[in-house]
Design a protein around this motif. Structure first.
Motif, PDB file in Angstrom:
ATOM      1  N   ARG A 164       3.461  -1.084   3.924  1.00  0.00           N
ATOM      2  CA  ARG A 164       2.792   0.211   3.841  1.00  0.00           C
ATOM      3  C   ARG A 164       3.828   1.320   3.857  1.00  0.00           C
ATOM      4  NH1 ARG A 164       0.083  -2.380   8.283  1.00  0.00           N
ATOM      5  NH2 ARG A 164      -2.045  -2.882   7.743  1.00  0.00           N
ATOM      6  N   ASN A 165       3.556   2.355   3.085  1.00  0.00           N
ATOM      7  CA  ASN A 165       4.410   3.531   3.116  1.00  0.00           C
ATOM      8  C   ASN A 165       3.600   4.711   2.594  1.00  0.00           C
ATOM      9  OD1 ASN A 165       6.631   5.181   3.448  1.00  0.00           O
ATOM     10  ND2 ASN A 165       7.986   3.953   2.172  1.00  0.00           N
ATOM     11  N   THR A 166       3.927   5.892   3.064  1.00  0.00           N
ATOM     12  CA  THR A 166       3.284   7.119   2.594  1.00  0.00           C
ATOM     13  C   THR A 166       4.326   7.958   1.880  1.00  0.00           C
ATOM     14  OG1 THR A 166       1.690   7.075   4.402  1.00  0.00           O
ATOM     15  CG2 THR A 166       2.020   9.190   3.300  1.00  0.00           C
ATOM     16  N   PHE A 167       3.941   8.493   0.745  1.00  0.00           N
ATOM     17  CA  PHE A 167       4.836   9.282  -0.095  1.00  0.00           C
ATOM     18  C   PHE A 167       4.231  10.667  -0.280  1.00  0.00           C
ATOM     19  CE2 PHE A 167       5.369   4.867  -1.041  1.00  0.00           C
ATOM     20  CZ  PHE A 167       6.741   4.705  -1.114  1.00  0.00           C
ATOM     21  N   ASP A 168       4.996  11.687   0.061  1.00  0.00           N
ATOM     22  CA  ASP A 168       4.563  13.061  -0.166  1.00  0.00           C
ATOM     23  C   ASP A 168       4.994  13.436  -1.581  1.00  0.00           C
ATOM     24  OD1 ASP A 168       4.147  15.787  -0.362  1.00  0.00           O
ATOM     25  OD2 ASP A 168       4.887  16.216   1.643  1.00  0.00           O
ATOM     26  N   ASN A 169       4.021  13.603  -2.439  1.00  0.00           N
ATOM     27  CA  ASN A 169       4.335  13.925  -3.834  1.00  0.00           C
ATOM     28  C   ASN A 169       4.012  15.376  -4.170  1.00  0.00           C
ATOM     29  OD1 ASN A 169       1.543  13.750  -3.911  1.00  0.00           O
ATOM     30  ND2 ASN A 169       1.451  12.519  -5.749  1.00  0.00           N
ATOM     31  N   SER A 170       4.037  16.235  -3.159  1.00  0.00           N
ATOM     32  CA  SER A 170       3.697  17.657  -3.368  1.00  0.00           C
ATOM     33  C   SER A 170       4.528  18.289  -4.475  1.00  0.00           C
ATOM     34  CB  SER A 170       3.896  18.452  -2.076  1.00  0.00           C
ATOM     35  OG  SER A 170       3.024  17.994  -1.078  1.00  0.00           O
ATOM     36  N   GLY A 171       5.828  18.046  -4.466  1.00  0.00           N
ATOM     37  CA  GLY A 171       6.694  18.686  -5.452  1.00  0.00           C
ATOM     38  C   GLY A 171       7.150  17.758  -6.559  1.00  0.00           C
ATOM     39  N   VAL A 179       9.347  -0.586  -3.227  1.00  0.00           N
ATOM     40  CA  VAL A 179       8.840  -1.952  -3.452  1.00  0.00           C
ATOM     41  C   VAL A 179      10.023  -2.907  -3.622  1.00  0.00           C
ATOM     42  CG1 VAL A 179       7.634  -3.443  -5.106  1.00  0.00           C
ATOM     43  CG2 VAL A 179       6.581  -1.290  -4.363  1.00  0.00           C
ATOM     44  N   ARG A 180      10.971  -2.542  -4.459  1.00  0.00           N
ATOM     45  CA  ARG A 180      12.120  -3.435  -4.696  1.00  0.00           C
ATOM     46  C   ARG A 180      12.927  -3.660  -3.424  1.00  0.00           C
ATOM     47  NH1 ARG A 180      12.971  -0.406 -10.232  1.00  0.00           N
ATOM     48  NH2 ARG A 180      11.904  -1.863 -11.620  1.00  0.00           N
ATOM     49  N   ALA A 181      13.047  -2.632  -2.584  1.00  0.00           N
ATOM     50  CA  ALA A 181      13.816  -2.761  -1.341  1.00  0.00           C
ATOM     51  C   ALA A 181      13.116  -3.642  -0.317  1.00  0.00           C
ATOM     52  CB  ALA A 181      14.076  -1.377  -0.741  1.00  0.00           C
ATOM     53  N   THR A 182      11.794  -3.778  -0.426  1.00  0.00           N
ATOM     54  CA  THR A 182      11.054  -4.569   0.554  1.00  0.00           C
ATOM     55  C   THR A 182      10.659  -5.944   0.041  1.00  0.00           C
ATOM     56  OG1 THR A 182       8.979  -3.537  -0.146  1.00  0.00           O
ATOM     57  CG2 THR A 182      10.118  -2.541   1.725  1.00  0.00           C
ATOM     58  N   LEU A 183      11.044  -6.252  -1.195  1.00  0.00           N
ATOM     59  CA  LEU A 183      10.695  -7.579  -1.721  1.00  0.00           C
ATOM     60  C   LEU A 183      11.278  -8.672  -0.844  1.00  0.00           C
ATOM     61  CD1 LEU A 183      11.149  -7.136  -5.569  1.00  0.00           C
ATOM     62  CD2 LEU A 183       9.024  -7.590  -4.364  1.00  0.00           C
ATOM     63  N   HIS A 200       6.372  10.745 -12.700  1.00  0.00           N
ATOM     64  CA  HIS A 200       7.484   9.818 -12.913  1.00  0.00           C
ATOM     65  C   HIS A 200       8.377   9.738 -11.671  1.00  0.00           C
ATOM     66  CE1 HIS A 200      10.402   7.390 -15.037  1.00  0.00           C
ATOM     67  NE2 HIS A 200      11.338   8.171 -14.540  1.00  0.00           N
ATOM     68  N   ALA A 201       8.702  10.869 -11.079  1.00  0.00           N
ATOM     69  CA  ALA A 201       9.557  10.870  -9.889  1.00  0.00           C
ATOM     70  C   ALA A 201       8.890  10.110  -8.744  1.00  0.00           C
ATOM     71  CB  ALA A 201       9.874  12.299  -9.469  1.00  0.00           C
ATOM     72  N   THR A 202       7.595  10.290  -8.578  1.00  0.00           N
ATOM     73  CA  THR A 202       6.876   9.558  -7.530  1.00  0.00           C
ATOM     74  C   THR A 202       6.877   8.068  -7.832  1.00  0.00           C
ATOM     75  OG1 THR A 202       5.484  11.480  -7.098  1.00  0.00           O
ATOM     76  CG2 THR A 202       4.668   9.348  -6.322  1.00  0.00           C
ATOM     77  N   ALA A 203       6.680   7.700  -9.083  1.00  0.00           N
ATOM     78  CA  ALA A 203       6.693   6.284  -9.463  1.00  0.00           C
ATOM     79  C   ALA A 203       8.060   5.653  -9.204  1.00  0.00           C
ATOM     80  CB  ALA A 203       6.298   6.130 -10.932  1.00  0.00           C
ATOM     81  N   VAL A 204       9.119   6.368  -9.503  1.00  0.00           N
ATOM     82  CA  VAL A 204      10.477   5.869  -9.242  1.00  0.00           C
ATOM     83  C   VAL A 204      10.670   5.651  -7.746  1.00  0.00           C
ATOM     84  CG1 VAL A 204      12.929   6.516  -9.288  1.00  0.00           C
ATOM     85  CG2 VAL A 204      11.513   6.799 -11.342  1.00  0.00           C
ATOM     86  N   GLU A 205      10.199   6.590  -6.945  1.00  0.00           N
ATOM     87  CA  GLU A 205      10.334   6.469  -5.487  1.00  0.00           C
ATOM     88  C   GLU A 205       9.575   5.246  -4.963  1.00  0.00           C
ATOM     89  OE1 GLU A 205       9.685   9.224  -1.495  1.00  0.00           O
ATOM     90  OE2 GLU A 205       9.143  10.051  -3.451  1.00  0.00           O
ATOM     91  N   SER A 246       0.848  -1.176   0.000  1.00  0.00           N
ATOM     92  CA  SER A 246       0.000   0.000   0.000  1.00  0.00           C
ATOM     93  C   SER A 246       0.890   1.235   0.000  1.00  0.00           C
ATOM     94  CB  SER A 246      -0.899   0.021   1.244  1.00  0.00           C
ATOM     95  OG  SER A 246      -1.607   1.246   1.304  1.00  0.00           O
ATOM     96  N   ALA A 247       0.843   1.961  -1.097  1.00  0.00           N
ATOM     97  CA  ALA A 247       1.592   3.209  -1.226  1.00  0.00           C
ATOM     98  C   ALA A 247       0.573   4.342  -1.185  1.00  0.00           C
ATOM     99  CB  ALA A 247       2.382   3.236  -2.522  1.00  0.00           C
ATOM    100  N   THR A 248       0.532   5.035  -0.074  1.00  0.00           N
ATOM    101  CA  THR A 248      -0.395   6.147   0.081  1.00  0.00           C
ATOM    102  C   THR A 248       0.293   7.415  -0.395  1.00  0.00           C
ATOM    103  OG1 THR A 248      -1.459   5.089   1.963  1.00  0.00           O
ATOM    104  CG2 THR A 248      -1.762   7.473   1.740  1.00  0.00           C
ATOM    105  N   LEU A 249      -0.366   8.114  -1.302  1.00  0.00           N
ATOM    106  CA  LEU A 249       0.164   9.382  -1.800  1.00  0.00           C
ATOM    107  C   LEU A 249      -0.506  10.518  -1.053  1.00  0.00           C
ATOM    108  CD1 LEU A 249       0.182   8.756  -5.634  1.00  0.00           C
ATOM    109  CD2 LEU A 249       1.968   8.299  -3.959  1.00  0.00           C
ATOM    110  N   ASP A 250       0.288  11.472  -0.655  1.00  0.00           N
ATOM    111  CA  ASP A 250      -0.242  12.645   0.017  1.00  0.00           C
ATOM    112  C   ASP A 250       0.466  13.863  -0.543  1.00  0.00           C
ATOM    113  OD1 ASP A 250      -1.826  14.113   1.721  1.00  0.00           O
ATOM    114  OD2 ASP A 250      -0.668  13.666   3.521  1.00  0.00           O
ATOM    115  N   CYS A 251      -0.171  14.982  -0.411  1.00  0.00           N
ATOM    116  CA  CYS A 251       0.464  16.233  -0.807  1.00  0.00           C
ATOM    117  C   CYS A 251      -0.122  17.348   0.043  1.00  0.00           C
ATOM    118  CB  CYS A 251       0.292  16.509  -2.303  1.00  0.00           C
ATOM    119  SG  CYS A 251      -1.393  16.771  -2.843  1.00  0.00           S
TER     120      CYS A 251
END
Length: 168
Positions: A141-148, A162-166, A152-157, A93-98
């Protein structure tokens, strides 16, 4: 952003508007018919997700928040959890917030209309106060602040997380 993430992870995107626009187009929003159509379309889509090879990631987008009038968001989340169980895969679960001002700005973008997304930015302060996002049952679970960030940058993050937690 979901499309970007699907490309990076070499997966498939099944966004909430693909699932629910049929119901939005053919019924009155939030009517019993709306929920019936939404469930049927979701069930068909999930049936086909189960036919995909297990190594293909499926990226689902949605807003799962408590406090809605119908309970459908909670029900839908349980269906997502069930899909992950049936696929025998981990659920991320990747929660996006801004920032609230940025969210209001984005809601007014004309591109949202084509995807039948919520367009009234005046409702956001109320939703932020009366509802809370949840992801109970997700393995990661993780929350990502994509305000700025651009999509593409958010997708890379997210892909890096995901790859680090596999699991090994």
């Amino acid at each position: 952003m979901g499309l970007e993430l699907a490309g990076i992870l070499e997966g498939r995107l099944l966004d909430s508007h693909t699932l629910f626009n049929v119901a939005i187009t053919l019924t009155d929003y939030r009517s019993s018919e709306y929920y019936d159509v939404a469930r049927r379309v979701r069930d068909i889509a999930f049936e086909y997700v189960l036919r995909l090879p297990s190594g293909i990631p499926v990226i689902l987008t949605n807003v799962i928040a408590t406090g809605g009038p119908s309970g459908f968001a909670e029900e839908h989340w349980q269906a997502v959890c069930g899909l992950a169980r049936d696929r025998k895969c981990h659920l991320y679960s990747a929660t996006l917030d801004c920032e609230p001002d940025e969210q209001v700005r984005r809601m007014a973008l004309p591109s949202r209309r084509a995807h039948k997304k919520l367009l009234s930015p005046t409702i956001m302060p109320e939703l932020r106060q009366t509802r809370s996002l949840f992801d109970d049952g997700a393995d990661y679970r993780n929350t990502f602040d994509n305000s700025g960030n651009d999509p593409h940058a958010t997708a890379v993050e997210i892909a890096s997380w995901v790859r680090a937690t596999l699991p090994l």
